[in-house]
Design a protein around this motif. Structure first.
Motif, PDB file in Angstrom:
ATOM      1  N   CYS A 174      -0.220  -2.856  -4.794  1.00 51.90           N
ATOM      2  CA  CYS A 174      -0.862  -1.626  -4.305  1.00 51.90           C
ATOM      3  C   CYS A 174      -1.222  -1.784  -2.835  1.00 51.90           C
ATOM      4  O   CYS A 174      -1.517  -2.896  -2.390  1.00 51.90           O
ATOM      5  CB  CYS A 174      -2.155  -1.365  -5.063  1.00 51.90           C
ATOM      6  SG  CYS A 174      -1.889  -1.065  -6.792  1.00 51.90           S
ATOM      7  N   GLY A 175      -1.265  -0.675  -2.131  1.00 51.71           N
ATOM      8  CA  GLY A 175      -1.693  -0.677  -0.729  1.00 51.71           C
ATOM      9  C   GLY A 175      -0.841  -1.644   0.069  1.00 51.71           C
ATOM     10  O   GLY A 175       0.395  -1.633   0.020  1.00 51.71           O
ATOM     11  N   ALA A 186      -0.386  -4.823  -0.386  1.00 48.22           N
ATOM     12  CA  ALA A 186       0.466  -5.663  -1.254  1.00 48.22           C
ATOM     13  C   ALA A 186       1.711  -4.879  -1.675  1.00 48.22           C
ATOM     14  O   ALA A 186       2.797  -5.453  -1.836  1.00 48.22           O
ATOM     15  CB  ALA A 186      -0.327  -6.129  -2.468  1.00 48.22           C
ATOM     16  N   VAL A 192       2.033  -8.650  -7.139  1.00 47.66           N
ATOM     17  CA  VAL A 192       1.563  -9.253  -5.893  1.00 47.66           C
ATOM     18  C   VAL A 192       0.154  -8.714  -5.621  1.00 47.66           C
ATOM     19  O   VAL A 192      -0.041  -7.499  -5.545  1.00 47.66           O
ATOM     20  CB  VAL A 192       2.503  -8.885  -4.715  1.00 47.66           C
ATOM     21  CG1 VAL A 192       2.011  -9.503  -3.408  1.00 47.66           C
ATOM     22  CG2 VAL A 192       3.931  -9.336  -5.006  1.00 47.66           C
ATOM     23  N   SER A 193      -0.806  -9.618  -5.477  1.00 48.94           N
ATOM     24  CA  SER A 193      -2.175  -9.145  -5.269  1.00 48.94           C
ATOM     25  C   SER A 193      -3.030 -10.223  -4.628  1.00 48.94           C
ATOM     26  O   SER A 193      -2.993 -11.381  -5.067  1.00 48.94           O
ATOM     27  CB  SER A 193      -2.786  -8.744  -6.614  1.00 48.94           C
ATOM     28  OG  SER A 193      -4.147  -8.448  -6.479  1.00 48.94           O
ATOM     29  N   GLN A 194      -3.766  -9.869  -3.622  1.00 50.45           N
ATOM     30  CA  GLN A 194      -4.701 -10.820  -3.011  1.00 50.45           C
ATOM     31  C   GLN A 194      -5.823 -11.124  -3.992  1.00 50.45           C
ATOM     32  O   GLN A 194      -6.068 -12.272  -4.319  1.00 50.45           O
ATOM     33  CB  GLN A 194      -5.258 -10.223  -1.711  1.00 50.45           C
ATOM     34  CG  GLN A 194      -6.058 -11.176  -0.844  1.00 50.45           C
ATOM     35  CD  GLN A 194      -7.422 -11.541  -1.394  1.00 50.45           C
ATOM     36  OE1 GLN A 194      -7.768 -12.722  -1.486  1.00 50.45           O
ATOM     37  NE2 GLN A 194      -8.199 -10.554  -1.781  1.00 50.45           N
ATOM     38  N   SER A 195      -6.496 -10.073  -4.459  1.00 50.25           N
ATOM     39  CA  SER A 195      -7.682 -10.284  -5.297  1.00 50.25           C
ATOM     40  C   SER A 195      -7.307 -10.755  -6.698  1.00 50.25           C
ATOM     41  O   SER A 195      -8.092 -11.425  -7.352  1.00 50.25           O
ATOM     42  CB  SER A 195      -8.473  -8.978  -5.413  1.00 50.25           C
ATOM     43  OG  SER A 195      -7.675  -7.995  -6.061  1.00 50.25           O
ATOM     44  N   GLY A 196      -6.130 -10.326  -7.148  1.00 53.22           N
ATOM     45  CA  GLY A 196      -5.748 -10.620  -8.533  1.00 53.22           C
ATOM     46  C   GLY A 196      -6.544  -9.792  -9.526  1.00 53.22           C
ATOM     47  O   GLY A 196      -6.551 -10.075 -10.726  1.00 53.22           O
ATOM     48  N   THR A 214      -6.778  -6.083  -9.028  1.00 54.76           N
ATOM     49  CA  THR A 214      -6.495  -4.661  -8.815  1.00 54.76           C
ATOM     50  C   THR A 214      -6.110  -3.994 -10.142  1.00 54.76           C
ATOM     51  O   THR A 214      -5.114  -4.367 -10.761  1.00 54.76           O
ATOM     52  CB  THR A 214      -5.391  -4.511  -7.765  1.00 54.76           C
ATOM     53  OG1 THR A 214      -5.878  -5.090  -6.563  1.00 54.76           O
ATOM     54  CG2 THR A 214      -5.025  -3.061  -7.517  1.00 54.76           C
ATOM     55  N   VAL A 253     -12.182  -6.440   4.336  1.00 56.53           N
ATOM     56  CA  VAL A 253     -11.549  -5.487   3.429  1.00 56.53           C
ATOM     57  C   VAL A 253     -10.090  -5.265   3.848  1.00 56.53           C
ATOM     58  O   VAL A 253      -9.194  -5.121   3.014  1.00 56.53           O
ATOM     59  CB  VAL A 253     -12.359  -4.165   3.435  1.00 56.53           C
ATOM     60  CG1 VAL A 253     -11.592  -3.045   2.781  1.00 56.53           C
ATOM     61  CG2 VAL A 253     -13.688  -4.380   2.737  1.00 56.53           C
ATOM     62  N   VAL A 254      -9.868  -5.271   5.141  1.00 66.02           N
ATOM     63  CA  VAL A 254      -8.519  -5.067   5.684  1.00 66.02           C
ATOM     64  C   VAL A 254      -7.729  -6.372   5.518  1.00 66.02           C
ATOM     65  O   VAL A 254      -8.064  -7.388   6.106  1.00 66.02           O
ATOM     66  CB  VAL A 254      -8.630  -4.688   7.182  1.00 66.02           C
ATOM     67  CG1 VAL A 254      -7.275  -4.603   7.832  1.00 66.02           C
ATOM     68  CG2 VAL A 254      -9.405  -3.368   7.317  1.00 66.02           C
ATOM     69  N   SER A 255      -6.690  -6.319   4.708  1.00 57.90           N
ATOM     70  CA  SER A 255      -5.952  -7.547   4.389  1.00 57.90           C
ATOM     71  C   SER A 255      -5.033  -7.958   5.535  1.00 57.90           C
ATOM     72  O   SER A 255      -4.330  -7.131   6.116  1.00 57.90           O
ATOM     73  CB  SER A 255      -5.132  -7.318   3.126  1.00 57.90           C
ATOM     74  OG  SER A 255      -4.449  -8.496   2.783  1.00 57.90           O
ATOM     75  N   LYS A 265      -3.057  -0.419   8.412  1.00 56.52           N
ATOM     76  CA  LYS A 265      -4.032  -1.209   9.196  1.00 56.52           C
ATOM     77  C   LYS A 265      -4.803  -0.311  10.154  1.00 56.52           C
ATOM     78  O   LYS A 265      -6.021  -0.360  10.231  1.00 56.52           O
ATOM     79  CB  LYS A 265      -3.346  -2.311  10.007  1.00 56.52           C
ATOM     80  CG  LYS A 265      -2.679  -3.425   9.270  1.00 56.52           C
ATOM     81  CD  LYS A 265      -3.547  -4.238   8.375  1.00 56.52           C
ATOM     82  CE  LYS A 265      -3.552  -3.684   6.974  1.00 56.52           C
ATOM     83  NZ  LYS A 265      -3.889  -4.535   5.898  1.00 56.52           N
ATOM     84  N   GLU A 270      -7.176   2.318   8.245  1.00 49.42           N
ATOM     85  CA  GLU A 270      -8.372   1.840   7.543  1.00 49.42           C
ATOM     86  C   GLU A 270      -9.357   1.144   8.482  1.00 49.42           C
ATOM     87  O   GLU A 270     -10.566   1.255   8.294  1.00 49.42           O
ATOM     88  CB  GLU A 270      -8.011   0.950   6.349  1.00 49.42           C
ATOM     89  CG  GLU A 270      -7.332  -0.333   6.722  1.00 49.42           C
ATOM     90  CD  GLU A 270      -6.979  -1.203   5.526  1.00 49.42           C
ATOM     91  OE1 GLU A 270      -7.518  -1.004   4.442  1.00 49.42           O
ATOM     92  OE2 GLU A 270      -6.129  -2.100   5.704  1.00 49.42           O
ATOM     93  N   LYS A 299     -12.901  -4.187  -1.240  1.00 46.16           N
ATOM     94  CA  LYS A 299     -11.783  -5.123  -1.221  1.00 46.16           C
ATOM     95  C   LYS A 299     -11.072  -5.239  -2.563  1.00 46.16           C
ATOM     96  O   LYS A 299      -9.858  -5.297  -2.622  1.00 46.16           O
ATOM     97  CB  LYS A 299     -12.260  -6.495  -0.763  1.00 46.16           C
ATOM     98  CG  LYS A 299     -11.129  -7.486  -0.630  1.00 46.16           C
ATOM     99  CD  LYS A 299     -11.177  -8.205   0.677  1.00 46.16           C
ATOM    100  CE  LYS A 299      -9.940  -9.027   0.933  1.00 46.16           C
ATOM    101  NZ  LYS A 299      -8.918  -8.278   1.663  1.00 46.16           N
ATOM    102  N   VAL A 357     -10.117  -3.465  -5.843  1.00 48.31           N
ATOM    103  CA  VAL A 357     -10.104  -2.095  -6.366  1.00 48.31           C
ATOM    104  C   VAL A 357      -9.953  -2.167  -7.883  1.00 48.31           C
ATOM    105  O   VAL A 357      -8.848  -2.132  -8.423  1.00 48.31           O
ATOM    106  CB  VAL A 357      -9.007  -1.249  -5.697  1.00 48.31           C
ATOM    107  CG1 VAL A 357      -9.097   0.200  -6.140  1.00 48.31           C
ATOM    108  CG2 VAL A 357      -9.161  -1.336  -4.183  1.00 48.31           C
TER     109      VAL A 357
HETATM  110  C1  F6R Z   1      -5.372  -2.882   2.934  1.00 45.92           C
HETATM  111  C2  F6R Z   1      -5.773  -3.484   1.687  1.00 45.92           C
HETATM  112  C3  F6R Z   1      -5.491  -2.788   0.410  1.00 45.92           C
HETATM  113  C4  F6R Z   1      -5.064  -3.820  -0.636  1.00 45.92           C
HETATM  114  C5  F6R Z   1      -4.894  -3.163  -2.010  1.00 45.92           C
HETATM  115  C6  F6R Z   1      -4.434  -4.170  -3.044  1.00 45.92           C
HETATM  116  O1  F6R Z   1      -5.637  -3.720   4.012  1.00 45.92           O
HETATM  117  O2  F6R Z   1      -6.334  -4.543   1.692  1.00 45.92           O
HETATM  118  O3  F6R Z   1      -4.536  -1.797   0.556  1.00 45.92           O
HETATM  119  O4  F6R Z   1      -3.866  -4.394  -0.231  1.00 45.92           O
HETATM  120  O5  F6R Z   1      -6.089  -2.599  -2.410  1.00 45.92           O
HETATM  121  O6  F6R Z   1      -5.326  -5.235  -3.151  1.00 45.92           O
HETATM  122  P1  F6R Z   1      -4.920  -6.589  -3.812  1.00 45.92           P
HETATM  123  O7  F6R Z   1      -3.963  -7.282  -2.916  1.00 45.92           O
HETATM  124  O8  F6R Z   1      -6.192  -7.330  -3.974  1.00 45.92           O
HETATM  125  O9  F6R Z   1      -4.270  -6.260  -5.121  1.00 45.92           O
END
Ligand code: F6R
Length: 583
Positions: A286-287, A289, A332-336, A338, A384-386, A465, A468, A578, A580
């Motif tokens: 998402c977003g 990712a 694919v997810s930073q937070s794992g 979402t 928050v901005v990845s 980028k 946001e 950050k 979601v």
């Molecule tokens: C933008 C941003 C969001 C995340 C999105 C998914 O800078 O950070 O668009 O990329 O909410 O988040 P994750 O990667 O945690 O699944």
């Protein structure tokens, strides 16, 4: 969304919860609150606004060794002190903090003996626990959890015992184990400075902390858990000398691309085989990712000549017809955490799809729900901005594309060259150059970004980028699409950022830049070489097919400087959070 922390132990619980909330603030920052258990009973303290600079002395609560806290991203009810968490039962015998949504709260509210004072769905939980206390606190918490629909997690304390109880039903909660002290939090960063030992609460499980944590399944049967060591350094999450986390994390890319390269080669080859043999592979995110997934679609196509589907998490359900037990999914997810991606994984699992994820947060739900995973090794990302997680994800998928092509060593050495080129690029002069360009764009309300090939999704990501971080309206387009409509937006002075590399798309992209130039647009070229079509040039190192990884970095820097120049807090853009964790 929303951050939770609870503490039970010999120290000042309010201080620990306050510090934990300050670490969790990226999960929501419209209001916050702390609840405590003392000899006299339960008490709460709540405020609207950010918790960032609050001191212990600002919190007017009695000393305690049991406390729960919450930082809010509003879902139900406006941003008011009344709607801030914790919420209390009418007779003040229960205090609750909650993350997620109780979908049936309106229906449940019809059966309450006392009306709610807030507009939140959470308050209902406190009422229900309080109404069910006849057989004790733990029983009341379990019975209440059974009544709630929707994905959420909550933590509760009560007036009569020194217990903390928490239930996870879709939203993450992790138990931290210290020396005679215990924590419960949405995210390990909340207690990482106290302990790295954790126990995971799985979905539909409850934990009750009294003398020690006791875990129960949905039927109330006690379950045994392992203690797991988390290998994250608390230090990596501090911003040090930098003014903001965002610029600190942009600069971290001097190291994180190299760290992302550090993957188990055997695993890369094994997963490459899975991709070759799968009847369809889906990259899902998402977003930002999601934009990583789209960019990687180009990596797999150009490097491995392999078609991979990139799908936005919230749209994945529309693809369920194509899923079989021979499909492969790569979330694919930073937070794992979402929700849209976790939901997509649930759909895939029902069809027997194999799931190999890219995660950055060790122990996240996504990591634990996957058959296998790659850790992209970006370290704690707080803004928050990845930024650094993005380039780390791109790096791992770039390696994977090379592994599918059978050119893993070549890919690895190209990525290492890219990592050192980024280290050179991120110097103070470069930063000053981008700040100057930000000055130029500061007063503009619209920016257009174009690119072709893998630079097209990077243009889309650059737009995310800018929007946001700096609230400038930015829109990305495929270079060739301009003439099919968006070129009508160009008037004298319109800034157009053009991403271009030394590849087969170069000539066509420069032509698009010239089309804009001849209509008065101001071209900012992001390229290894200058070009007469550019009014301004942002130089990027020439790293061949790894170009998308470097091209996004000056865009992240531009977004940062624009935010600062426009007086916006780049770490906490309005309306965002950050993680979601709602739909
Ligand atoms: C933008 C941003 C969001 C995340 C999105 C998914 O800078 O950070 O668009 O990329 O909410 O988040 P994750 O990667 O945690 O699944």
């Amino acid at each position: 969304m929303c951050g939770i922390i609870a503490y039970k132990g010999p120290k000042d619980a309010i201080e620990i919860v306050l510090k934990g909330l300050q670490q969790l603030e990226y999960r929501g920052y419209d209001s916050w609150g702390i609840g405590v258990k003392t000899q006299a009973g339960l008490d709460v303290f709540k405020k609207t606004g950010q918790i960032g600079k609050v001191n212990r002395s600002d919190i007017h609560l009695p000393e305690s060794t049991i406390a729960i806290g919450h930082t809010r991203w509003a879902t139900h009810g406006g941003v008011t002190e009344t709607n801030a968490h914790p919420h209390q039962s009418p007779n003040k015998d229960i205090v609750v903090v909650h993350n997620g949504i109780v979908e049936n709260f309106e229906e449940l509210a019809l059966h309450l003996s006392t009306p709610r004072v807030s507009e939140t769905d959470t308050e209902i939980i406190a009422h229900l626990i309080s109404q069910n206390m006849q057989q004790g606190f733990a029983h009341a918490v379990r019975e209440t959890a059974k009544k709630l629909q929707g994905k959420s997690g909550f933590v509760a304390i009560n007036k009569d015992t020194d217990e903390i109880a928490a239930v996870r039903s879709g939203s993450p909660l992790i138990v931290g184990i210290g020396e005679n002290e215990y924590f419960i939090a949405s995210d390990v960063t909340a207690f990482l400075q106290h302990t790295k030992k954790v126990m995971y609460l799985d979905n539909n499980e409850m934990v009750v902390i009294n003398d020690a944590p006791h875990f129960y399944d949905a039927d109330g049967k006690e379950v045994q858990k392992r203690i797991v060591d988390i290998d994250w350094e608390a230090g990596t999450s501090e911003k040090g000398d930098h003014a903001h986390y965002l610029i600190k994390e942009i600069m971290d890319q001097k190291h994180t691309i190299m760290a992302a390269t550090n993957q188990d080669e055997e695993k890369l080859k094994r997963v490459a085989d899975e991709i070759r043999n799968a009847y369809g592979t889906f990259l899902v995110g998402c977003g930002t990712a999601g934009k990583v997934c789209q960019t990687s679609e180009y990596f797999f196509s150009s490097i491995a000549h392999k078609h991979i589907n990139a799908v936005v998490g919230s749209e994945f359900s529309n693809y369920h017809h194509y899923l079989t037990d021979k499909t492969l999914m790569i979330p694919v997810s930073q937070s794992g955490e979402t929700m849209d991606v976790l939901d997509a994984m649930e759909i895939a699992k029902k069809k027997g799809v194999k799931i190999i994820s890219l995660i950055n947060v060790v122990g996240s739900t996504m990591m634990r729900e996957s058959d296998d995973y790659f850790n992209v090794n970006a370290g704690v990302e707080k803004a928050v901005v990845s930024t650094k997680a993005t380039t780390a994800q791109l790096s791992v998928l770039y390696l994977l594309a090379h592994a599918v092509a059978g050119t893993l060593q070549e890919g690895k050495s190209q990525l290492m060259n890219t990592a050192s080129a980024v280290t050179d690029m991120l110097n103070p002069r470069y930063d000053a150059r981008i700040r100057d360009l930000a000055q130029l764009l500061k007063g503009r309300e619209d920016v257009i970004i174009i690119g072709r090939g893998a630079n097209y999704p990077i243009a889309l990501e650059a737009a995310i980028k800018l929007m946001e971080a700096s609230y400038v309206h930015a829109q990305g387009f495929a270079g060739g699409e301009l003439k099919h409509g968006p070129i009508a937006l160009i008037e004298p002075g319109t800034p157009v950022i053009v991403l271009v590399n030394n590849d087969e798309n170069k000539e066509a992209t420069i032509s698009n830049a010239k089309e804009v130039q001849s209509r008065g647009g101001v071209i900012i070229g992001v390229a290894p070489e200058n070009n007469p079509a550019f009014s301004h040039w942002i130089k990027v190192p020439d790293v061949g097919d790894a170009a998308p990884i470097v091209n996004i970095i000056p865009m992240q820097m531009l977004a940062y400087h624009l935010a600062v120049l426009r007086g916006i807090d780049p770490d906490k853009p309005r309306n965002l959070a950050k993680s979601v964790t709602v739909k």
